[in-house]
Design an enzyme around this catalytic site. Sequence first.
Site, PDB file in Angstrom:
ATOM      1  N   ASP A 152      -8.635  -9.770   8.346  1.00  0.00           N
ATOM      2  CA  ASP A 152      -8.478  -9.796   6.872  1.00  0.00           C
ATOM      3  C   ASP A 152      -7.856 -10.882   6.898  1.00  0.00           C
ATOM      4  O   ASP A 152      -6.754 -10.851   6.032  1.00  0.00           O
ATOM      5  CB  ASP A 152      -7.870  -8.407   6.491  1.00  0.00           C
ATOM      6  CG  ASP A 152      -7.894  -8.370   4.821  1.00  0.00           C
ATOM      7  OD1 ASP A 152      -8.769  -8.994   4.492  1.00  0.00           O
ATOM      8  OD2 ASP A 152      -7.361  -7.540   4.545  1.00  0.00           O
ATOM      9  N   GLU A 174       0.997  -1.217  -0.148  1.00  0.00           N
ATOM     10  CA  GLU A 174      -0.074  -0.014  -0.202  1.00  0.00           C
ATOM     11  C   GLU A 174       0.885   1.171   0.028  1.00  0.00           C
ATOM     12  O   GLU A 174       0.611   2.282  -0.760  1.00  0.00           O
ATOM     13  CB  GLU A 174      -0.562  -0.009   1.265  1.00  0.00           C
ATOM     14  CG  GLU A 174      -1.803   1.283   1.254  1.00  0.00           C
ATOM     15  CD  GLU A 174      -2.313   1.425   2.651  1.00  0.00           C
ATOM     16  OE1 GLU A 174      -2.137   0.754   3.686  1.00  0.00           O
ATOM     17  OE2 GLU A 174      -3.163   2.682   2.711  1.00  0.00           O
ATOM     18  N   LYS A 206       9.793  -3.418   3.309  1.00  0.00           N
ATOM     19  CA  LYS A 206       9.007  -2.387   2.883  1.00  0.00           C
ATOM     20  C   LYS A 206       9.217  -0.983   2.940  1.00  0.00           C
ATOM     21  O   LYS A 206       9.681  -0.714   4.181  1.00  0.00           O
ATOM     22  CB  LYS A 206       7.533  -2.785   3.612  1.00  0.00           C
ATOM     23  CG  LYS A 206       6.758  -4.013   3.278  1.00  0.00           C
ATOM     24  CD  LYS A 206       5.497  -3.912   3.836  1.00  0.00           C
ATOM     25  CE  LYS A 206       4.847  -5.112   3.877  1.00  0.00           C
ATOM     26  NZ  LYS A 206       3.457  -5.256   4.413  1.00  0.00           N
TER      27      LYS A 206
HETATM   28  P1  AMP Z   1       1.923  -6.501   1.572  1.00  0.00           P
HETATM   29  O1  AMP Z   1       2.018  -4.958   1.487  1.00  0.00           O
HETATM   30  O2  AMP Z   1       2.048  -6.867   3.090  1.00  0.00           O
HETATM   31  O3  AMP Z   1       0.540  -7.179   1.090  1.00  0.00           O
HETATM   32  O4  AMP Z   1       3.049  -6.731   0.483  1.00  0.00           O
HETATM   33  C1  AMP Z   1       2.892  -6.849  -0.869  1.00  0.00           C
HETATM   34  C2  AMP Z   1       3.428  -8.116  -1.499  1.00  0.00           C
HETATM   35  O5  AMP Z   1       4.982  -8.097  -0.996  1.00  0.00           O
HETATM   36  C3  AMP Z   1       2.722  -9.311  -0.854  1.00  0.00           C
HETATM   37  O6  AMP Z   1       1.740  -9.673  -1.729  1.00  0.00           O
HETATM   38  C4  AMP Z   1       4.116 -10.357  -0.929  1.00  0.00           C
HETATM   39  O7  AMP Z   1       3.925 -10.943  -2.454  1.00  0.00           O
HETATM   40  C5  AMP Z   1       5.263  -9.479  -0.988  1.00  0.00           C
HETATM   41  N1  AMP Z   1       5.744  -9.799   0.304  1.00  0.00           N
HETATM   42  C6  AMP Z   1       5.463  -8.936   1.430  1.00  0.00           C
HETATM   43  N2  AMP Z   1       5.989  -9.293   2.745  1.00  0.00           N
HETATM   44  C7  AMP Z   1       6.911 -10.368   2.246  1.00  0.00           C
HETATM   45  C8  AMP Z   1       7.991 -11.238   2.996  1.00  0.00           C
HETATM   46  N3  AMP Z   1       8.117 -11.016   4.189  1.00  0.00           N
HETATM   47  N4  AMP Z   1       8.462 -12.201   2.146  1.00  0.00           N
HETATM   48  C9  AMP Z   1       8.047 -12.262   0.737  1.00  0.00           C
HETATM   49  N5  AMP Z   1       7.273 -11.650   0.159  1.00  0.00           N
HETATM   50  C10 AMP Z   1       6.897 -10.462   0.733  1.00  0.00           C
END
Ligand code: AMP
Length: 881
Positions: free
Chosen positions: A692, A577, A599
């Site tokens: 969620d 996001e 992130k």
């Molecule tokens: P999120 O904002 O947490 O929904 O993250 C977006 C996308 O990044 C997710 O749908 C995953 O594909 C990838 N992602 C997030 N966190 C991880 C993690 N710890 N390890 C691997 N991929 C991740």
Amino acid sequence: TRTVPGELKWAASPSEGGWEEVSIMDEKNIPIRTYQVCNVLEPNQNNWLRTDWIPRSGAQRVYVEVKFTLRDCNSLPGVTGTCKETFNLYYHESNEDRESYIKESSFIKVDTVAADESFTQVDVGDRIMKLNTEVRDVKVTTRKGFYLAFQDVGACIALVSVRVFYKTCPLTVRNLATFPDTITGADTSSLVEVRGSCVNQSEEREEPKMYCGADGEWLVPIGGCLCNPGYEERGGACKACRAGFYKAKSTDPGCAKCPPHSHSLRDGATICDCHAGFFRADTDPPSMACTQPPSAPQQLISVVNETSVVLEWTPPHRLGGRSDTNFPRPGAGGGSVSSSQFCAPCGSDVLFSPGQIGLMTTRVVVSELRAHTHYTFIVHARNGVSQASGAGAAQSVSVSVTTNQAAPSPVSSIQATDVTRHSLSLSWQQPDRPNGVILEYEVKFYEKDQRERSYRIMRTFSRSVDVTGLNPLTVYVFHVRARTAAGYGEFSTPFEFSTNSDPFPLIGEGVNSAFLLLSVSGVGILLLISPYTPIDLLVKIYVDPFTYEDPDQAIHEFAKEIDVSSIHIEKVIGMGEFGEVCSGRLRVQGKREIYVAIKSLKAGYSDKQRRDFLSEASIMGQFDHPNIIRLEGVVTRCKPLMIITEYMENGSLDAFLRKHDGQFTVIQLVGMLRGIASGMKYLSDMNYVHRDLAARNILVNSNLVCKVSDFGLSRVLEDDPEATGTYLSPGGKIPIRWTAPEAIAYRKFTTASDVWSYGIVMWEVVSYGERPYWDMNNQDVIKAIEEGYRLPAPMDCPVVLHQLMLDCWERDRAERPTFSQILNMLDKLIRNPGTLRRTGGERYLQCTKAKTEISTSKVAITCTSTHIHIHIVLTPTPASL
Ligand code: AMP
């Protein structure tokens, strides 16, 4: 092709030396046309055979069933590497059937077809051949029809028959709505929404809808119709109620027998007519018996007490079958015996207690009558059908009385006309009912403070009096009563007047108001401190970071600050996001390097975005569990802000399962579910409600360990694209398909609503990432759930797992299992994998042809479906015979 009477004459290329049309006899000795090719000795074969143009007749997905025989290359003597054991199936969509030659480049390949291992032996002439049956399906949506083509690349094949068909959901009646024969959709997962029409003599309760699934099965019936009044459901149709029966409303369950004293002569009655002499009131429901008006009240007696009369009677001996008998009008006329021979109606000043009309009791007190007067009282009995029946005087009883002499009624008001320091002049009106000649008035008065401990009495013939010798500035209370030959009447209610302080008279002044002064003193609170310290708190409870005024305080309490120099970003792996999600490595001094996900918060963020972004870390940082994504730390001291978590090699669970469709054992799937349940149990023990939970918010690492993620506080409301605001009034968006009904309806998010979502995740996992409720829209999902529909077991799903899902989807949230119970259940399943073996797979078998033979010695059932042929013979033992 078996139904084509003459030659097929399909286009072949090359026209000579490739596919050849040959007539043979089938197993039943019926001549059939087949195509053969067997150029196994020559290299570089490319022999095409094309069917005639096939109109698709509205179908969107067609199925091609090919029966063929194929020679095993090893069985052909002397063949070299040129021999093949497959052929290719092609199709080409076209609006015209005039394509005379085969344009290979316009054909699209459907599949390479090989001989199957399972086969039936067919006697072709003097040879025994293995007959293969293969079915392929293909989407045809763009043109009016299509061609099929068979490409041989050097095999020895005989195409025995080709059958092309499409599937429909057959005409059916569900919930009294007719759904037409419907062609299935273009894709294997598409559902065709079909609106039903109400059967004859029925009306819509709620728009009837069903979905036609790709397999030709009807799914998710919603809404339906109700038989019209006078009709009831019998065998899926609405049939008229027979004579003697009726149905008043469409919502009534069925035709009911006419209630007592009524009948219906014709079919389809919506109400039964009353027998002669019986009636129905306007407000009587159709289900109520027809009734009669009551007989007259009995034994009316009267007791006169001065100017009141008590009337009492006993109820009518016949109530007419009703319980609403009442006595509407005791008291009809009154007139003075001496002054008139005729009775006049009572005036409105006569009081009836408890009332004059609609009495449900058998006693009434009539007061305020005139003294010495003759009255007649008539008591009528009536009930709900008295008016309808036109019943009159027969239902009444009467009595006549003469009232006695009576004392006058009280004086109703007193005025002070002249007030001084020591005197008051009072006057009043004659009582409303003097009941005779007033002989004198009596005035009683006392100082208000004295109450009635001492009072004075004055008598007067007139309607006024001067009271003298009073104290100044004092409140006095006065009562007045009148006397006739019958004696004194009642005293009036009290009237208060005050004397003056002023030496000059003031006219008409009342009582001064008194003031109450309240004094408020300070209030002290005494706290008692217990000498005992509390016992250790064993339960750790999650703290909402939004309870901290300063978000940075929360983040530093729950997350470790990481020096940006120890992070090494490698590549972008996703989009969140707030910005990109990258993978990389983290080396913290004294520890070995680990892979991490990073992130970051994109530039130009607002204060709120910063707080929301960091809130996820503040929440995640409070958790420590192998099935919860682990926070390594945060970077807040320099830009961009970052959240560092452990790296999950396989990304999110939904995408991961879709990528590996059908590749895991049931135990592996249950293992994943166990991990998620364990993480959720931990969260629920911490009092954290996720809101969620969905496969897209579960991450998977290289060891297939599943971890719960996505803890942003704002995310439920804004981030998730599944969340939709369209259905809801204010308060945010909700991922409808994953959310429990009470959370959708009134935002009741609890661990029990997380359990519901967990059931959906189970379904997603077992169906390898299928979308819950397929392409139904959100409103329909809500409606279907409301009507009790639940997702069916995915293909090959163990019955126990589907049962567990259904338990998670109990409407009453108190009935759903807890995460701890779910975890125990899954552990038990993993220990006894035998329990996972039974699947509800049989639900998916639909016999296209079925035959049952019953004889005294056996029962045989034969079922043929598109892919399978089953023959079951039950031979009873002598005992069961
Ligand atoms: P999120 O904002 O947490 O929904 O993250 C977006 C996308 O990044 C997710 O749908 C995953 O594909 C990838 N992602 C997030 N966190 C991880 C993690 N710890 N390890 C691997 N991929 C991740």
